[in-house]
Design an enzyme around this catalytic site. Structure first.
Site, PDB file in Angstrom:
ATOM      1  N   GLU A 137       3.040   4.102  -5.094  1.00 15.80           N
ATOM      2  CA  GLU A 137       2.673   4.184  -3.686  1.00 15.80           C
ATOM      3  C   GLU A 137       2.295   2.788  -3.179  1.00 15.80           C
ATOM      4  O   GLU A 137       1.575   2.079  -3.862  1.00 15.80           O
ATOM      5  CB  GLU A 137       1.485   5.114  -3.468  1.00 15.80           C
ATOM      6  CG  GLU A 137       1.227   5.345  -1.983  1.00 15.80           C
ATOM      7  CD  GLU A 137       0.096   6.350  -1.709  1.00 15.80           C
ATOM      8  OE1 GLU A 137      -0.552   6.815  -2.655  1.00 15.80           O
ATOM      9  OE2 GLU A 137      -0.116   6.630  -0.530  1.00 15.80           O
ATOM     10  N   GLY A 277      -8.406   2.292  -5.998  1.00 15.51           N
ATOM     11  CA  GLY A 277      -9.302   3.139  -6.792  1.00 15.51           C
ATOM     12  C   GLY A 277      -8.576   3.994  -7.807  1.00 15.51           C
ATOM     13  O   GLY A 277      -8.897   3.981  -8.992  1.00 15.51           O
ATOM     14  N   ALA A 278      -7.581   4.740  -7.339  1.00 16.80           N
ATOM     15  CA  ALA A 278      -6.862   5.636  -8.228  1.00 16.80           C
ATOM     16  C   ALA A 278      -5.623   6.143  -7.515  1.00 16.80           C
ATOM     17  O   ALA A 278      -5.468   5.946  -6.309  1.00 16.80           O
ATOM     18  CB  ALA A 278      -7.739   6.821  -8.628  1.00 16.80           C
ATOM     19  N   MET A 279      -4.747   6.809  -8.273  1.00 13.15           N
ATOM     20  CA  MET A 279      -3.468   7.254  -7.705  1.00 13.15           C
ATOM     21  C   MET A 279      -3.117   8.647  -8.195  1.00 13.15           C
ATOM     22  O   MET A 279      -3.185   8.932  -9.387  1.00 13.15           O
ATOM     23  CB  MET A 279      -2.380   6.241  -8.090  1.00 13.15           C
ATOM     24  CG  MET A 279      -1.016   6.574  -7.551  1.00 13.15           C
ATOM     25  SD  MET A 279      -1.008   6.579  -5.724  1.00 13.15           S
ATOM     26  CE  MET A 279       0.216   7.851  -5.433  1.00 13.15           C
ATOM     27  N   GLU A 314      -8.338  12.599  -6.111  1.00  8.75           N
ATOM     28  CA  GLU A 314      -6.966  12.554  -6.654  1.00  8.75           C
ATOM     29  C   GLU A 314      -6.504  13.946  -7.044  1.00  8.75           C
ATOM     30  O   GLU A 314      -5.343  14.306  -6.841  1.00  8.75           O
ATOM     31  CB  GLU A 314      -6.873  11.590  -7.851  1.00  8.75           C
ATOM     32  CG  GLU A 314      -7.371  10.169  -7.581  1.00  8.75           C
ATOM     33  CD  GLU A 314      -6.824   9.517  -6.316  1.00  8.75           C
ATOM     34  OE1 GLU A 314      -5.695   9.839  -5.903  1.00  8.75           O
ATOM     35  OE2 GLU A 314      -7.549   8.681  -5.716  1.00  8.75           O
ATOM     36  N   HIS A 317      -5.420  15.896  -3.993  1.00  9.84           N
ATOM     37  CA  HIS A 317      -4.109  15.466  -3.503  1.00  9.84           C
ATOM     38  C   HIS A 317      -2.982  16.343  -4.061  1.00  9.84           C
ATOM     39  O   HIS A 317      -1.901  16.394  -3.471  1.00  9.84           O
ATOM     40  CB  HIS A 317      -3.822  14.032  -3.947  1.00  9.84           C
ATOM     41  CG  HIS A 317      -4.192  12.967  -2.945  1.00  9.84           C
ATOM     42  ND1 HIS A 317      -3.896  13.072  -1.604  1.00  9.84           N
ATOM     43  CD2 HIS A 317      -4.797  11.761  -3.099  1.00  9.84           C
ATOM     44  CE1 HIS A 317      -4.315  11.966  -0.976  1.00  9.84           C
ATOM     45  NE2 HIS A 317      -4.879  11.154  -1.859  1.00  9.84           N
ATOM     46  N   GLU A 336      -4.298  11.416   3.437  1.00  9.24           N
ATOM     47  CA  GLU A 336      -5.524  10.699   3.059  1.00  9.24           C
ATOM     48  C   GLU A 336      -6.750  11.188   3.833  1.00  9.24           C
ATOM     49  O   GLU A 336      -7.814  11.402   3.250  1.00  9.24           O
ATOM     50  CB  GLU A 336      -5.336   9.190   3.204  1.00  9.24           C
ATOM     51  CG  GLU A 336      -4.321   8.586   2.230  1.00  9.24           C
ATOM     52  CD  GLU A 336      -4.614   8.881   0.760  1.00  9.24           C
ATOM     53  OE1 GLU A 336      -5.734   9.330   0.423  1.00  9.24           O
ATOM     54  OE2 GLU A 336      -3.710   8.666  -0.073  1.00  9.24           O
TER      55      GLU A 336
HETATM   56 ZN    ZN Z   1      -5.942   9.408  -1.438  1.00  9.28          ZN
END
Ligand code: ZN
Length: 939
Positions: A137, A277-279, A314, A317, A336
């Site tokens: 991303e 931060g994270a995916m 996450e 998501h 988001e």
């Molecule tokens: Zn996010």
């Protein structure tokens, strides 16, 4: 066929992409088969894409060519329907591969090589600590293979990983492991299949020497799921909290939104080199170590809370983002904003035992609003201000912003407020049912909520201005009270002139539309009694109640409330309760009215807010006074100006109010941040604003001086060693309160040669069994002077824990100027720390911990001028941003944004900042990431 390398781009103006220019893709991709021959120096990626004509595209006429995206790829081979193409059959540029199309349905085979160990941008496939990771991303997949790299291309993936087994024993990708094999020459292979079609940005692979902890859980439907957290072996003792957070998140999403985990296996992998931060990659979330690794010795209470929230984010998501994804990147807030909203609700429920403790819930809410105001409100006041759904961008990576995320979450929360929790849930169910498996828009989301609530009184068309317009609406309130009839009238005005990138796009026109603002209000007597009133303009049937939810929809609008008993001569309004909209509210409160609300408001958020308003009024008064003084006058402690005594008396009372949870006392006695204070300033003078804030802080420390020690002692029965350490909200609240008291107490005694407060802080440093207390003590001891022995001790003890050293770097980067610490000394310290053995110049966490903290979170330490008019800290900024841009544009662009507010600063600093931005702009080979930030800042 000869290998062809793409040539790097000439530095040039970058194109602008427009939301309105969206067109469906000519082709779709049904399935992707990828084979990776992993090698840090040269990895080979062979891809087979099954491509077909988009059904919505024209069916007549010739088939247009297929244009694939790629970046930094060396093409070895390209074939269509397994027939290799000659170089004359296709067109290759540095970022595109144009292929002839034989039929409406065909396959494309490509083979490329790339160099993961050389990939310092951390986008695409890269190496960190000898292991392989990906980050796709928003547009990183094109750095792995030639592809239609846009989120509305949803395909099924089959992935085969091959690597040396000794170096890379673990081979992970999205979905389910379907086969493994041993290969000749010490190599091995693993094959993964993801059952869900997904956009390319959710692709992930991980390969290397990693260990895992596992849990098995049973979800709603009774299915067994395997949960894994993969880390380096040395970090296995830091995974428990992340695992527990994941389990809580899975259960919460079932209970609150009826969303179940859809894969048999869910993995989290920690990596220390990561831009963000994270995916949320499907089934294989990749996390910055900062948001996974924790145990009491290395992590603070804030770290524990952040991990819970990011693990939740996450995971959530998986539905809000993955099962239903974005049609294009302008819709980023679709996933988001919604997912931040979900993680905030999760954290509030966890902290408050699902709302059973309203004050604990309010504390979380206040923390979120504080973050919104100090980042997003500032963004909205600068040149990068954009709507949560932007209309244009040059580099999408620059739009992973506080606006898209945090304001986006507030927009979702307003919908929940307007529809009520039941109507909102019904809308969410409709959204997921209607769009599962699709790539959709923010309009689709709002439409689903509207369709699920046909009876609602909400004008969704007007509500959508929150998606299309930027800026923080300024709402001015006037109250008129007629004691004779017991009638209150509120006259409301909303204003939101064009800001930021709107100003370029709207070319001077000011037609922005009024917002639909859900405004929660209530009234109190001057003694603080809650009043019940009847509101006549509310759309719903008139009822007599304490709190009203107004729909404020016009530029100017009045609301009437009746039924105030005759004995009252005045009433106090409580406005925007629970922060019911992301607006800036202006009401001319007297100090006495604020004191009453602080003591009696029935909404804990507005109780806190009243206190913050009191502080803000006082700091601004001191600031105005300071602006007329020369610097010498300011170096003497509060010389010539008195801090308001009534305010100090209220603070002393609040500090000792045993009826208030410690966490609430802690946030109530924390002054508004520098950034929040700038919101209402015409000109920002960092040194004077810092002085004003510090003057109030010192006055509070002095006003409560006789009580800090007792207040500290009162927390002891609730904390280790009396009870076992736990990072839960309640215990964390006691610790935060205790450490704030310690900070004030040390400040109160700062004139003493040997102070009991310092002695206690030192004892706490040496005796601490958790990082929260240890770091708090260190921070208290360094607030006025350097305390170098203890700093040295800390580094010696933690040099092998990168995440702990990040805290050590940040503490020094944020050290404010004081009597014994000049801004020059702070700059020199930061420069010196760049050379420290624990610093790693290419690691984003280190760059953020040291440089971003210095540029963004040390206003008085970073913004200054020498007596001869030089600005060495800005020279340092130019040098660092351009050096970092050469290897990691995303990180550099985040740093570059720290001067974008330049126009709001006092003249000599503003000019110097402008020069620094111009110098950066003139650097050769600037990335398009940094170029966009600099150009927007200078426009
Ligand atoms: Zn996010």
């Amino acid at each position: 066929m000869a290998a062809q390398a793409a040539v790097p781009a000439q530095a040039d103006r970058s194109p602008t992409y427009w939301r309105q220019a969206y067109q469906v893709s000519d082709y779709l991709i049904e399935s992707v088969s990828l084979r990776f021959e992993l090698d840090p120096v040269c990895t080979r990626v062979s891809a087979t894409l099954t491509v077909y004509r988009h059904p919505a595209a024209a069916q007549t006429g010739a088939l247009p060519p297929l244009v694939l995206q790629g970046e930094a790829l060396t093409l070895e081979r390209v074939a269509i329907n397994n027939v290799e193409l000659a170089a004359t059959d296709y067109t290759l540029t540095e970022t595109s591969l144009t292929l002839p199309v034989p039929a409406a349905h065909f396959t494309v085979q490509t083979t490329v090589t790339l160099a993961p160990a050389q990939n310092t941008s951390l986008m695409g496939l890269y190496v960190s600590n000898h292991n392989f990771f990906t980050q796709c991303e928003a547009e990183g997949f094109r750095r792995i293979t030639w592809f239609l790299d846009r989120p509305d291309i949803m395909a099924r993936y089959q992935v085969r990983l091959e690597a040396n087994q000794a170096d890379y024993p673990v081979l992970l990708a999205n979905g389910n492991l379907v086969a493994t094999a041993l290969l000749p020459n010490g190599r091995h292979a693993a094959e993964w299949q993801d059952p869900f079609p997904k956009p390319s940005y959710l692709f992930a692979l991980v390969a290397g020497q990693l260990s895992c902890v596992e849990s098995t859980i049973r979800t709603q439907s009774g299915a067994e799921k395997q949960l894994q957290i993969w880390v380096e072996a040395r970090d296995l003792d830091k995974t428990e909290h992340a695992m527990q957070s994941l389990i809580r998140a899975i259960h919460w999403d079932e209970q609150r939104f009826g969303r179940e985990l859809d894969l048999d296996r869910f993995m989290i992998v920690a990596v220390s080199d990561f831009n963000m931060g994270a995916m949320e990659n499907k089934g294989l979330n990749i996390f910055n170590t900062k948001y996974v690794l924790a145990n009491p010795a290395i992590a603070t209470d804030v770290d524990f809370a952040n991990i819970e929230s990011v693990v939740g984010h996450e995971y959530f998501h998986n539905w809000s983002g993955n099962r239903v994804t974005c049609r294009d990147w302008f819709q980023l807030s679709l996933k988001e904003g919604l997912t931040v909203f979900r993680d905030q609700e999760f954290s509030m429920d966890m902290a408050s035992d699902f709302g059973a403790q309203p004050l604990a819930r309010a504390v979380r809410r206040i923390e979120d609003v504080r973050a919104l105001r100090s980042t997003q409100f500032v963004e909205d006041a600068g040149p990068m201000a954009h709507p949560i759904r932007p209309d244009s961008y040059q580099e999408i990576s620059n739009f992973y912003t506080a606006t898209v995320y945090e304001k986006g979450a507030e927009v979702i929360r307003m919908l929940q407020t307007l529809l009520g929790p039941v109507g909102f849930r019904r809308g969410m169910d409709t959204y997921f049912a209607r769009h599962d498996g699709q790539a959709v828009t923010c309009d689709d989301f709002v439409q689903a909520l509207a369709d699920a609530n046909p009876e609602s009184q909400v004008d969704f068309t007007q509500f959508k201005h929150w998606y299309s317009q930027a800026g923080t609406p300024r709402v001015t309130v006037e109250q008129h009270f007629d004691a004779a009839t017991g009638t209150i009238r509120l006259d409301l005005t909303q204003r939101c002139p064009p800001v930021g990138i709107e100003r370029q796009q709207m070319a001077g026109s000011t037609d922005k539309q009024p917002y639909l603002i859900p405004l929660k209000v209530a009234f109190f007597s001057t003694e603080g009694q809650p009043l019940e009133t009847a509101c006549f303009q509310a759309a719903a049937a008139e009822v007599i109640q304490h709190e009203h939810l107004l729909q404020f929809t016009q530029a100017k609008q009045s609301f009437e409330f009746k039924g105030v008993p005759a004995k009252h001569l005045a009433v106090i309004p409580s406005l925007g309760r629970d922060f019911s909209a992301p607006i800036s509210l202006q009401y001319p409160y007297s100090q006495q009215a604020l004191i009453t609300l602080l003591a009696h408001d029935t909404d804990p958020f507005n109780r806190w807010e009243a206190g913050q308003q009191l502080f803000q009024q006082e700091i601004l008064r001191l600031y105005t006074w300071a602006q007329e003084q020369d610097e010498a006058a300011l170096s003497r402690h509060a010389a010539g100006v008195e801090v308001n005594a009534a305010l100090l008396a209220v603070v002393a009372q609040l500090a000792q109010d045993q009826t208030l949870a410690p966490a609430f006392r802690e946030i109530s006695l924390t002054l508004p941040s520098f950034n929040v204070l700038t919101e209402t300033l015409v000109v920002i003078d960092p040194a004077r604003l810092h002085w004003a804030r510090e003057t109030l802080r010192a006055a509070i420390a002095g006003a409560v001086a006789a009580h800090w020690e007792t207040l500290i002692q009162q927390t002891s029965p609730h904390l280790p060693p009396v009870v076992a350490y736990a990072p839960n909200a309640e215990q964390a609240g006691y610790r935060a309160w205790r450490n704030l008291c310690l900070q004030y107490w040390v400040l109160a005694e700062s004139e003493l040669v040997s102070s009991p407060a310092r002695v206690l802080a030192e004892q706490q440093y040496w005796a601490a069994t958790n990082m929260t207390d240890r770091l708090a003590a260190l921070s208290v001891l360094t607030q006025e002077s350097t305390a170098s022995e203890i700093l040295t001790d800390f580094a010696a003890q933690w040099q092998h824990e990168p995440l702990v050293m990040d805290k050590w770097f940040s503490l020094q980067a944020m050290a404010a100027p004081s009597a014994t610490r000049s801004p020059v000394a702070i700059l020199q310290a930061v420069e010196h720390l760049l050379q420290h053995s624990a610093y790693s110049p290419r690691n984003p966490n280190k760059i953020y911990a040291l440089l971003l903290r210095y540029f963004a979170n040390n206003p008085a330490g970073f913004h200054w001028q020498s007596v001869t008019g030089e600005t060495p800290s800005y020279d340092f900024w130019v040098a660092q941003v351009s050096a970092i841009d050469a290897f990691n544009p995303q990180v550099a662009a985040r740093l570059a944004r720290t001067l974008e507010q330049w126009q709001r600063y006092v003249a000599p600093l503003a000019h110097a900042m402008q020069r620094a931005l111009q110098q950066l702009q003139q650097q050769p080979a600037l990335s398009k990431d940094v170029r966009e930030v600099v150009e927007k800042a200078l426009q």
